[in-house]
Motif scaffolding. Structure first.
Motif, PDB file in Angstrom:
ATOM      1  N   ALA A 111       9.791 -12.342   4.877  1.00  0.00           N
ATOM      2  CA  ALA A 111       9.003 -13.050   3.870  1.00  0.00           C
ATOM      3  C   ALA A 111       7.556 -13.190   4.344  1.00  0.00           C
ATOM      4  O   ALA A 111       6.617 -12.999   3.571  1.00  0.00           O
ATOM      5  CB  ALA A 111       9.611 -14.423   3.603  1.00  0.00           C
ATOM      6  N   LEU A 112       7.382 -13.493   5.630  1.00  0.00           N
ATOM      7  CA  LEU A 112       6.035 -13.591   6.181  1.00  0.00           C
ATOM      8  C   LEU A 112       5.342 -12.232   6.143  1.00  0.00           C
ATOM      9  O   LEU A 112       4.161 -12.139   5.818  1.00  0.00           O
ATOM     10  CB  LEU A 112       6.075 -14.143   7.609  1.00  0.00           C
ATOM     11  N   ARG A 113       6.070 -11.157   6.439  1.00  0.00           N
ATOM     12  CA  ARG A 113       5.498  -9.804   6.406  1.00  0.00           C
ATOM     13  C   ARG A 113       4.961  -9.491   5.003  1.00  0.00           C
ATOM     14  O   ARG A 113       3.844  -9.008   4.854  1.00  0.00           O
ATOM     15  CB  ARG A 113       6.565  -8.786   6.808  1.00  0.00           C
ATOM     16  N   VAL A 114       5.752  -9.787   3.977  1.00  0.00           N
ATOM     17  CA  VAL A 114       5.321  -9.537   2.601  1.00  0.00           C
ATOM     18  C   VAL A 114       4.074 -10.348   2.290  1.00  0.00           C
ATOM     19  O   VAL A 114       3.103  -9.838   1.719  1.00  0.00           O
ATOM     20  CB  VAL A 114       6.466  -9.877   1.609  1.00  0.00           C
ATOM     21  N   THR A 115       4.070 -11.609   2.692  1.00  0.00           N
ATOM     22  CA  THR A 115       2.921 -12.482   2.444  1.00  0.00           C
ATOM     23  C   THR A 115       1.674 -11.973   3.160  1.00  0.00           C
ATOM     24  O   THR A 115       0.582 -11.951   2.587  1.00  0.00           O
ATOM     25  CB  THR A 115       3.249 -13.920   2.904  1.00  0.00           C
ATOM     26  N   LEU A 116       1.835 -11.553   4.414  1.00  0.00           N
ATOM     27  CA  LEU A 116       0.698 -11.049   5.183  1.00  0.00           C
ATOM     28  C   LEU A 116       0.114  -9.789   4.560  1.00  0.00           C
ATOM     29  O   LEU A 116      -1.113  -9.647   4.444  1.00  0.00           O
ATOM     30  CB  LEU A 116       1.122 -10.768   6.630  1.00  0.00           C
ATOM     31  N   LEU A 117       0.973  -8.872   4.172  1.00  0.00           N
ATOM     32  CA  LEU A 117       0.494  -7.621   3.578  1.00  0.00           C
ATOM     33  C   LEU A 117      -0.175  -7.867   2.226  1.00  0.00           C
ATOM     34  O   LEU A 117      -1.184  -7.236   1.904  1.00  0.00           O
ATOM     35  CB  LEU A 117       1.637  -6.616   3.463  1.00  0.00           C
ATOM     36  N   ASP A 118       0.362  -8.812   1.460  1.00  0.00           N
ATOM     37  CA  ASP A 118      -0.287  -9.169   0.192  1.00  0.00           C
ATOM     38  C   ASP A 118      -1.663  -9.789   0.445  1.00  0.00           C
ATOM     39  O   ASP A 118      -2.624  -9.511  -0.271  1.00  0.00           O
ATOM     40  CB  ASP A 118       0.579 -10.150  -0.603  1.00  0.00           C
ATOM     41  N   GLU A 119      -1.738 -10.626   1.478  1.00  0.00           N
ATOM     42  CA  GLU A 119      -3.020 -11.262   1.831  1.00  0.00           C
ATOM     43  C   GLU A 119      -4.036 -10.198   2.248  1.00  0.00           C
ATOM     44  O   GLU A 119      -5.194 -10.251   1.853  1.00  0.00           O
ATOM     45  CB  GLU A 119      -2.789 -12.264   2.962  1.00  0.00           C
ATOM     46  N   LEU A 120      -3.592  -9.230   3.021  1.00  0.00           N
ATOM     47  CA  LEU A 120      -4.478  -8.153   3.463  1.00  0.00           C
ATOM     48  C   LEU A 120      -4.985  -7.354   2.266  1.00  0.00           C
ATOM     49  O   LEU A 120      -6.173  -7.051   2.170  1.00  0.00           O
ATOM     50  CB  LEU A 120      -3.734  -7.237   4.441  1.00  0.00           C
ATOM     51  N   ARG A 121      -4.085  -7.029   1.351  1.00  0.00           N
ATOM     52  CA  ARG A 121      -4.490  -6.250   0.181  1.00  0.00           C
ATOM     53  C   ARG A 121      -5.440  -7.040  -0.721  1.00  0.00           C
ATOM     54  O   ARG A 121      -6.393  -6.488  -1.264  1.00  0.00           O
ATOM     55  CB  ARG A 121      -3.255  -5.831  -0.623  1.00  0.00           C
ATOM     56  N   ALA A 122      -5.165  -8.339  -0.885  1.00  0.00           N
ATOM     57  CA  ALA A 122      -5.959  -9.154  -1.801  1.00  0.00           C
ATOM     58  C   ALA A 122      -7.320  -9.524  -1.221  1.00  0.00           C
ATOM     59  O   ALA A 122      -8.295  -9.653  -1.965  1.00  0.00           O
ATOM     60  CB  ALA A 122      -5.193 -10.429  -2.158  1.00  0.00           C
TER      61      ALA A 122
END
Length: 146
Positions: free
Chosen positions: A71-82
């Motif tokens: 869940a943290l991985r998904v959140t981190l990657l979304d943060e990076l993209r955004a």
């Protein structure tokens, strides 16, 4: 009289360190080392699987049933993209501080962020590395290398 003074001195010598350590420890636990932000409260939510984690305002929900590190991985990657890799690394650092159980995954998460940063900047390793921070022993930088 001499014995009374000696006994008082011994009592103070034994109790004073205990009092000082206890009050010092309590004082340190009450000091806000970093000002609380609304984002700090959301880190717990990110690992709980409800998808309300940091950086989730503009992104979709995290699929339910994921392990906390996923869940943290998904959140981190979304943060990076955004936003940018720097905000994702800040989130990673904050998450490791607030959720020590996730620290075994820190290096792999930082490495993935490094690889994702290179992809975001179309292979521009120098630009991706410009966001590097000393999080997880420099794993982000090694992720940008390939």
């Amino acid at each position: 009289m001499k014995q009374l003074v000696r006994r008082i001195g011994q009592t103070i010598a034994l109790t004073l360190p205990v009092v000082l350590v206890t009050t010092g420890t309590l004082a340190v636990t009450r000091v806000p080392w970093a000002p609380p932000t609304g984002l700090d409260q959301q880190v717990v939510a990110a690992s709980s699987g409800d998808g309300a984690g940091i950086g989730r305002a503009s992104a979709g929900k995290v699929p339910e049933g994921l392990a906390p590190q996923d869940a943290l991985r998904v959140t981190l990657l979304d943060e990076l993209r955004a936003h940018n890799p720097g905000t994702a690394l800040d989130l990673l650092e904050r998450s490791m501080r607030e959720q020590p159980a996730l620290t075994p995954y820190c290096s792999s998460l930082a490495t993935e962020l490094g690889k994702a940063a290179v992809k975001k900047y179309q292979g521009d390793v120098q630009r991706a590395r410009s966001f590097a921070r000393p999080v997880c022993d420099g794993s982000f930088a090694s992720g940008t290398a390939g």
